[in-house]
Design a protein around this motif. Structure first.
Motif, PDB file in Angstrom:
ATOM      1  N   ALA A 118      53.403 -37.178   4.381  1.00 39.55           N
ATOM      2  CA  ALA A 118      52.424 -37.078   3.296  1.00 39.55           C
ATOM      3  C   ALA A 118      52.737 -38.060   2.176  1.00 39.55           C
ATOM      4  CB  ALA A 118      52.404 -35.655   2.745  1.00 39.55           C
ATOM      5  N   GLU A 119      51.705 -38.481   1.498  1.00 34.85           N
ATOM      6  CA  GLU A 119      51.837 -39.479   0.434  1.00 34.85           C
ATOM      7  C   GLU A 119      52.194 -38.833  -0.897  1.00 34.85           C
ATOM      8  OE1 GLU A 119      48.769 -42.448  -1.941  1.00 34.85           O
ATOM      9  OE2 GLU A 119      48.641 -42.338   0.246  1.00 34.85           O
ATOM     10  N   GLY A 120      53.295 -39.301  -1.507  1.00 33.25           N
ATOM     11  CA  GLY A 120      53.619 -38.975  -2.886  1.00 33.25           C
ATOM     12  C   GLY A 120      53.967 -37.536  -3.201  1.00 33.25           C
ATOM     13  N   ARG A 121      54.285 -36.731  -2.189  1.00 35.36           N
ATOM     14  CA  ARG A 121      54.657 -35.338  -2.446  1.00 35.36           C
ATOM     15  C   ARG A 121      55.623 -34.865  -1.374  1.00 35.36           C
ATOM     16  NH1 ARG A 121      52.218 -32.070   1.255  1.00 35.36           N
ATOM     17  NH2 ARG A 121      50.279 -32.784   2.243  1.00 35.36           N
ATOM     18  N   PRO A 122      56.408 -33.824  -1.663  1.00 31.60           N
ATOM     19  CA  PRO A 122      57.297 -33.285  -0.633  1.00 31.60           C
ATOM     20  C   PRO A 122      56.503 -32.852   0.595  1.00 31.60           C
ATOM     21  CG  PRO A 122      57.866 -32.394  -2.786  1.00 31.60           C
ATOM     22  CD  PRO A 122      56.569 -33.137  -2.968  1.00 31.60           C
ATOM     23  N   ASP A 123      57.061 -33.114   1.752  1.00 34.24           N
ATOM     24  CA  ASP A 123      56.399 -32.777   3.013  1.00 34.24           C
ATOM     25  C   ASP A 123      57.441 -32.135   3.925  1.00 34.24           C
ATOM     26  OD1 ASP A 123      54.835 -32.578   5.232  1.00 34.24           O
ATOM     27  OD2 ASP A 123      54.364 -34.705   5.407  1.00 34.24           O
ATOM     28  N   PRO A 124      57.734 -30.850   3.695  1.00 31.35           N
ATOM     29  CA  PRO A 124      58.869 -30.204   4.373  1.00 31.35           C
ATOM     30  C   PRO A 124      58.761 -30.120   5.886  1.00 31.35           C
ATOM     31  CG  PRO A 124      57.512 -28.591   3.211  1.00 31.35           C
ATOM     32  CD  PRO A 124      57.022 -29.932   2.783  1.00 31.35           C
ATOM     33  N   ASN A 125      57.570 -30.263   6.435  1.00 33.58           N
ATOM     34  CA  ASN A 125      57.405 -30.182   7.894  1.00 33.58           C
ATOM     35  C   ASN A 125      57.099 -31.533   8.528  1.00 33.58           C
ATOM     36  OD1 ASN A 125      57.727 -27.305   7.986  1.00 33.58           O
ATOM     37  ND2 ASN A 125      55.645 -27.123   7.175  1.00 33.58           N
ATOM     38  N   HIS A 126      57.356 -32.616   7.791  1.00 35.99           N
ATOM     39  CA  HIS A 126      56.922 -33.920   8.294  1.00 35.99           C
ATOM     40  C   HIS A 126      57.653 -34.325   9.566  1.00 35.99           C
ATOM     41  CE1 HIS A 126      60.540 -35.458   6.210  1.00 35.99           C
ATOM     42  NE2 HIS A 126      60.429 -36.512   6.989  1.00 35.99           N
ATOM     43  N   GLU A 127      58.895 -33.866   9.738  1.00 33.28           N
ATOM     44  CA  GLU A 127      59.623 -34.277  10.945  1.00 33.28           C
ATOM     45  C   GLU A 127      58.956 -33.748  12.213  1.00 33.28           C
ATOM     46  OE1 GLU A 127      62.032 -30.750   9.215  1.00 33.28           O
ATOM     47  OE2 GLU A 127      60.738 -32.378   8.510  1.00 33.28           O
ATOM     48  N   THR A 128      58.368 -32.548  12.124  1.00 28.66           N
ATOM     49  CA  THR A 128      57.665 -31.984  13.279  1.00 28.66           C
ATOM     50  C   THR A 128      56.391 -32.762  13.563  1.00 28.66           C
ATOM     51  OG1 THR A 128      58.541 -29.785  12.776  1.00 28.66           O
ATOM     52  CG2 THR A 128      56.620 -29.897  14.216  1.00 28.66           C
ATOM     53  N   GLU A 129      55.611 -33.001  12.514  1.00 32.57           N
ATOM     54  CA  GLU A 129      54.367 -33.730  12.684  1.00 32.57           C
ATOM     55  C   GLU A 129      54.605 -35.162  13.141  1.00 32.57           C
ATOM     56  OE1 GLU A 129      51.391 -32.411  12.470  1.00 32.57           O
ATOM     57  OE2 GLU A 129      52.179 -30.444  11.905  1.00 32.57           O
TER      58      GLU A 129
END
Length: 204
Positions: free
Chosen positions: A85-96
């Motif tokens: 995600a752009e410009g904000r925490p993305d705690p599930n980004h590793e899964t996506e």
């Protein structure tokens, strides 16, 4: 169309040529150029990914890897934040990102084991943050380390992951800025996870 008609430029012509070759093969990376990250990050997603690649290659352990593992860890460096995600925490980004990277990488016709290793390396690239949490009990921390060991027990994936994690931390700020803060945690948690992996392998 915009990406195809506007090349990436660099002060170094050779680097510019290399970057555009990378983008020719992985046009999906165009979406990461100038995509800001949150908090302490000093680089956009594209520059951060390139910096991770640079730090991996600079690690002395990289030279001891076989050609297959070199290919996978470098490809993982480019794709590990591909849809973050752009410009904000993305705690599930590793899964996506691991899911998206898996399908993007199909174009390379990787052997099944390499394809699975790429997915797992990206899916678990936040393992240190998962275990290095002062708000959980010691018992929960042990359970988390055991969970990481279970996920990364096969082949040499945890060895690759340690190289990757070090590079990822060093690529957050200029001059390896955060490694002095998180490097000790990497050392602290790597040893017991290695021990848990060895125990799991004894049971096979």
């Amino acid at each position: 169309e915009f990406s195809e008609n506007n090349i990436v430029q660099s002060n170094d012509e050779n680097i510019g040529t290399l970057l555009n070759k990378i983008l020719d093969v992985l046009p999906e990376l165009n979406t990461t150029i100038n995509r800001p990250q949150h908090g302490a990050h000093q680089y956009d997603v594209f520059k951060h990914s390139l910096k991770v690649m640079q730090k991996i290659v600079q690690n002395p352990k990289f030279e001891s890897l076989n050609d297959s593992d070199k290919k996978i860890i470098l490809l993982a460096s480019l794709l590990h934040d591909i849809t973050k995600a752009e410009g904000r925490p993305d705690p599930n980004h590793e899964t996506e990102c691991s899911f998206d990277a898996f399908y993007i990488a199909k174009k390379f016709n990787l052997p099944q084991e390499e394809h699975k290793k790429l997915y797992k390396l990206i899916e678990t690239h936040e393992w240190l943050k998962y275990v290095n949490n002062n708000e959980i009990s010691q018992d929960d921390q042990i359970k988390r380390m055991q969970s990481v060991a279970f996920d990364l027990q096969n082949d040499n994936i945890f060895e690759l992951s340690k190289i990757f994690t070090e590079a990822d931390i060093k690529a957050i700020k200029k001059n390896d800025g955060l490694y002095s803060a998180f490097g000790p945690a990497l050392e602290k948690f790597s040893k017991p996870i290695d021990e848990y992996i060895n125990e799991l392998r004894k049971t096979k």
